[in-house]
Write a protein that holds these residues in place. Structure first.
Motif, mmCIF file in Angstrom:
data_model
loop_
_atom_site.group_PDB
_atom_site.id
_atom_site.type_symbol
_atom_site.label_atom_id
_atom_site.label_comp_id
_atom_site.label_asym_id
_atom_site.label_seq_id
_atom_site.Cartn_x
_atom_site.Cartn_y
_atom_site.Cartn_z
ATOM 1 N N ALA A 133 0.823 -1.211 0.000
ATOM 2 C CA ALA A 133 0.000 0.000 0.000
ATOM 3 C C ALA A 133 0.858 1.261 0.000
ATOM 4 C CB ALA A 133 -0.936 -0.008 1.205
ATOM 5 N N THR A 134 1.893 1.290 0.845
ATOM 6 C CA THR A 134 2.674 2.522 0.988
ATOM 7 C C THR A 134 3.719 2.701 -0.111
ATOM 8 O OG1 THR A 134 4.180 1.380 2.506
ATOM 9 C CG2 THR A 134 2.348 2.600 3.476
ATOM 10 N N VAL A 135 4.363 1.594 -0.507
ATOM 11 C CA VAL A 135 5.457 1.706 -1.474
ATOM 12 C C VAL A 135 4.931 1.778 -2.904
ATOM 13 C CG1 VAL A 135 7.519 0.557 -2.386
ATOM 14 C CG2 VAL A 135 7.072 0.558 0.060
ATOM 15 N N TYR A 136 3.792 1.141 -3.170
ATOM 16 C CA TYR A 136 3.329 1.119 -4.565
ATOM 17 C C TYR A 136 1.934 1.697 -4.770
ATOM 18 C CZ TYR A 136 2.187 -0.407 -9.235
ATOM 19 O OH TYR A 136 1.808 -0.416 -10.550
ATOM 20 N N LEU A 137 0.925 1.208 -4.027
ATOM 21 C CA LEU A 137 -0.450 1.537 -4.356
ATOM 22 C C LEU A 137 -0.741 3.029 -4.235
ATOM 23 C CD1 LEU A 137 -3.224 0.562 -5.182
ATOM 24 C CD2 LEU A 137 -3.750 0.149 -2.766
ATOM 25 N N VAL A 138 -0.366 3.632 -3.106
ATOM 26 C CA VAL A 138 -0.646 5.057 -2.922
ATOM 27 C C VAL A 138 0.096 5.914 -3.950
ATOM 28 C CG1 VAL A 138 -0.413 7.001 -1.325
ATOM 29 C CG2 VAL A 138 -1.262 4.798 -0.499
ATOM 30 N N PRO A 139 1.412 5.714 -4.154
ATOM 31 C CA PRO A 139 2.072 6.474 -5.230
ATOM 32 C C PRO A 139 1.475 6.195 -6.609
ATOM 33 C CG PRO A 139 3.705 5.560 -3.743
ATOM 34 C CD PRO A 139 2.386 4.940 -3.367
ATOM 35 N N PRO A 144 0.141 7.310 -11.839
ATOM 36 C CA PRO A 144 0.018 5.964 -12.433
ATOM 37 C C PRO A 144 1.170 5.665 -13.385
ATOM 38 C CG PRO A 144 -2.052 7.196 -12.596
ATOM 39 C CD PRO A 144 -1.006 8.168 -12.164
ATOM 40 N N ALA A 145 1.466 4.372 -13.511
ATOM 41 C CA ALA A 145 2.550 3.957 -14.391
ATOM 42 C C ALA A 145 2.197 4.237 -15.851
ATOM 43 C CB ALA A 145 2.817 2.456 -14.202
ATOM 44 N N THR A 146 3.220 4.551 -16.637
ATOM 45 C CA THR A 146 3.043 4.779 -18.063
ATOM 46 C C THR A 146 4.036 3.930 -18.834
ATOM 47 O OG1 THR A 146 4.552 6.676 -17.949
ATOM 48 C CG2 THR A 146 2.195 7.132 -17.794
ATOM 49 N N PRO A 147 3.673 3.482 -20.029
ATOM 50 C CA PRO A 147 4.601 2.669 -20.824
ATOM 51 C C PRO A 147 5.848 3.459 -21.189
ATOM 52 C CG PRO A 147 2.365 2.544 -21.689
ATOM 53 C CD PRO A 147 2.376 3.642 -20.678
ATOM 54 N N PRO A 148 6.936 2.777 -21.494
ATOM 55 C CA PRO A 148 8.159 3.477 -21.892
ATOM 56 C C PRO A 148 7.972 4.229 -23.204
ATOM 57 C CG PRO A 148 8.353 1.118 -22.285
ATOM 58 C CD PRO A 148 7.102 1.315 -21.482
ATOM 59 N N ALA A 149 8.698 5.348 -23.330
ATOM 60 C CA ALA A 149 8.697 6.163 -24.550
ATOM 61 C C ALA A 149 7.322 6.741 -24.867
ATOM 62 C CB ALA A 149 9.198 5.347 -25.734
ATOM 63 N N VAL A 150 6.526 7.012 -23.822
ATOM 64 C CA VAL A 150 5.191 7.572 -24.026
ATOM 65 C C VAL A 150 5.132 9.025 -23.591
ATOM 66 C CG1 VAL A 150 2.794 7.458 -23.274
ATOM 67 C CG2 VAL A 150 3.989 5.375 -23.911
ATOM 68 N N GLY A 151 5.707 9.345 -22.422
ATOM 69 C CA GLY A 151 5.661 10.697 -21.912
ATOM 70 C C GLY A 151 6.682 11.603 -22.575
ATOM 71 N N ASN A 152 6.645 12.862 -22.185
ATOM 72 C CA ASN A 152 7.589 13.854 -22.693
ATOM 73 C C ASN A 152 8.976 13.562 -22.125
ATOM 74 O OD1 ASN A 152 9.007 16.066 -23.540
ATOM 75 N ND2 ASN A 152 7.614 17.582 -22.658
ATOM 76 N N PHE A 231 -1.668 -1.458 -19.775
ATOM 77 C CA PHE A 231 -0.342 -1.387 -19.161
ATOM 78 C C PHE A 231 -0.444 -1.124 -17.660
ATOM 79 C CE2 PHE A 231 3.333 1.013 -17.691
ATOM 80 C CZ PHE A 231 4.375 0.176 -18.073
ATOM 81 N N ARG A 232 -1.311 -0.234 -17.266
ATOM 82 C CA ARG A 232 -1.439 0.095 -15.844
ATOM 83 C C ARG A 232 -2.029 -1.068 -15.056
ATOM 84 N NH1 ARG A 232 -3.373 6.483 -16.395
ATOM 85 N NH2 ARG A 232 -1.240 7.277 -16.792
ATOM 86 N N VAL A 233 -2.988 -1.774 -15.627
ATOM 87 C CA VAL A 233 -3.534 -2.953 -14.952
ATOM 88 C C VAL A 233 -2.457 -4.025 -14.816
ATOM 89 C CG1 VAL A 233 -5.181 -4.849 -15.173
ATOM 90 C CG2 VAL A 233 -5.915 -2.508 -15.622
ATOM 91 N N ALA A 234 -1.643 -4.196 -15.851
ATOM 92 C CA ALA A 234 -0.562 -5.174 -15.794
ATOM 93 C C ALA A 234 0.463 -4.792 -14.728
ATOM 94 C CB ALA A 234 0.112 -5.283 -17.160
ATOM 95 N N SER A 235 0.790 -3.518 -14.624
ATOM 96 C CA SER A 235 1.739 -3.066 -13.598
ATOM 97 C C SER A 235 1.203 -3.344 -12.202
ATOM 98 C CB SER A 235 2.015 -1.568 -13.764
ATOM 99 O OG SER A 235 2.568 -1.283 -15.027
ATOM 100 N N LEU A 236 -0.081 -3.085 -12.003
ATOM 101 C CA LEU A 236 -0.700 -3.358 -10.709
ATOM 102 C C LEU A 236 -0.715 -4.855 -10.419
ATOM 103 C CD1 LEU A 236 -2.182 -2.090 -8.288
ATOM 104 C CD2 LEU A 236 -4.311 -2.347 -9.570
ATOM 105 N N ALA A 237 -0.979 -5.673 -11.436
ATOM 106 C CA ALA A 237 -1.013 -7.121 -11.256
ATOM 107 C C ALA A 237 0.354 -7.665 -10.872
ATOM 108 C CB ALA A 237 -1.511 -7.800 -12.531
#
Length: 277
Positions: A133-139, A144-152, A231-237
């Motif tokens: 919860a503290t290390v992953y879920l809340v952050p 939320p996680a984004t795939p590589p080479a997607v953001g600026n 991608f975000r569901v996979a990261s959470l899984a």
């Protein structure tokens, strides 16, 4: 005796983290890799479209083939995608699992007997749930996680800093909630104190969500929403599997270790008692 027990728990925590990492790698490869490949395909298609739409700046000039050759050389990958998605992914996930397993085992050593009369297995489950919860879920809920080479790419440093700042705040708030719950327990009882501390944690985390800036440029406009969701569901899984397997494996290993140490202490005490008599 206490130091040797903590050392034994640390070793077992790292082993449990390694086993959990194996399961997490399987989920990451089967569930997480398809969205990653899809995001890379989207990026390559956008780059090809931009290259086709751009006017030929070198038309009619000598060295017209120099720019494409130079661009191809710059885009050449140091590590191929097959290596990244197999050996590289496995190495990263396993190292991550071992490191977090060791840290979680130390947190377990501190929490055992201090957060209620729970058994080692139950304490391991609570420790893993709190760490998840503290290390992953809340952050993750804030950034939320984004795939590589997607953001600026120009803001990756700022986005990384904000994400780790949220992790630090979440961990500190979690520690504060534990301290608050222990102090309220004598007056409210364990159950009511736990509810009060959890509520305080949720309120404090919500305030952090409000005051910390958003990642407005984490995803480029036009990126497929379904692919981003996958991608975000996979990261959470991956994280759920990692911490769930760790909780089960480490709970069993810790239970056996502490039971053997307790039996050894009782046997030594029984042997010493007649001699003292």
């Amino acid at each position: 005796m206490y130091a040797s027990t903590v050392r034994g728990l640390l070793v077992r925590g790292m082993l449990a983290g390694l086993i959990a990492g194996l399961f997490a790698f399987a989920v990451a490869y089967v569930v997480g890799e398809p969205p990653v490949r899809g995001s890379i395909a989207v990026e390559e298609a956008a780059a090809a479209k931009d290259a086709a739409a751009a006017p030929s700046a070198h038309a009619g000039h000598g060295g017209g083939d120099a720019a494409p050759a130079e661009a191809a050389e710059e885009e050449e990958e140091l590590v191929s995608r097959p290596v990244q998605s197999t050996f590289g992914l496995a190495t990263g996930v396993l190292v991550y699992g071992v490191a977090l397993g060791g840290i979680a085992s130390l947190a377990f050593s501190f929490a055992l007997g201090r957060v209620g009369g729970f058994s080692p297995r139950a304490t391991a489950a609570l420790t893993a749930a709190g760490a998840f919860a503290t290390v992953y879920l809340v952050p993750f809920l804030k950034y939320p996680a984004t795939p590589p080479a997607v953001g600026n790419p120009d803001t990756i440093g700022q986005r990384t800093t904000l994400f780790f700042l949220m992790i630090l705040l979440s961990v500190l708030l979690g520690v504060g909630a534990i301290i608050l719950g222990r102090r309220l327990a004598p007056r409210l009882g364990n159950w009511n104190a736990t509810l009060a501390a959890s509520g305080a944690f949720v309120v404090a985390a919500a305030l952090a969500f409000v005051f910390l800036p958003d990642n407005s440029d984490a995803v480029q406009p036009g990126f497929p929403a379904a692919l981003l969701w996958e991608f975000r569901v996979a990261s959470l899984a991956v994280q759920l599997v990692l911490w769930a397997v760790f909780a089960v494996v480490f709970g069993v290993l810790a239970q056996r270790l502490l039971a053997s140490r307790r039996d050894g202490t009782e046997a030594a005490a029984q042997q010493t008692a007649p001699a003292l008599g």
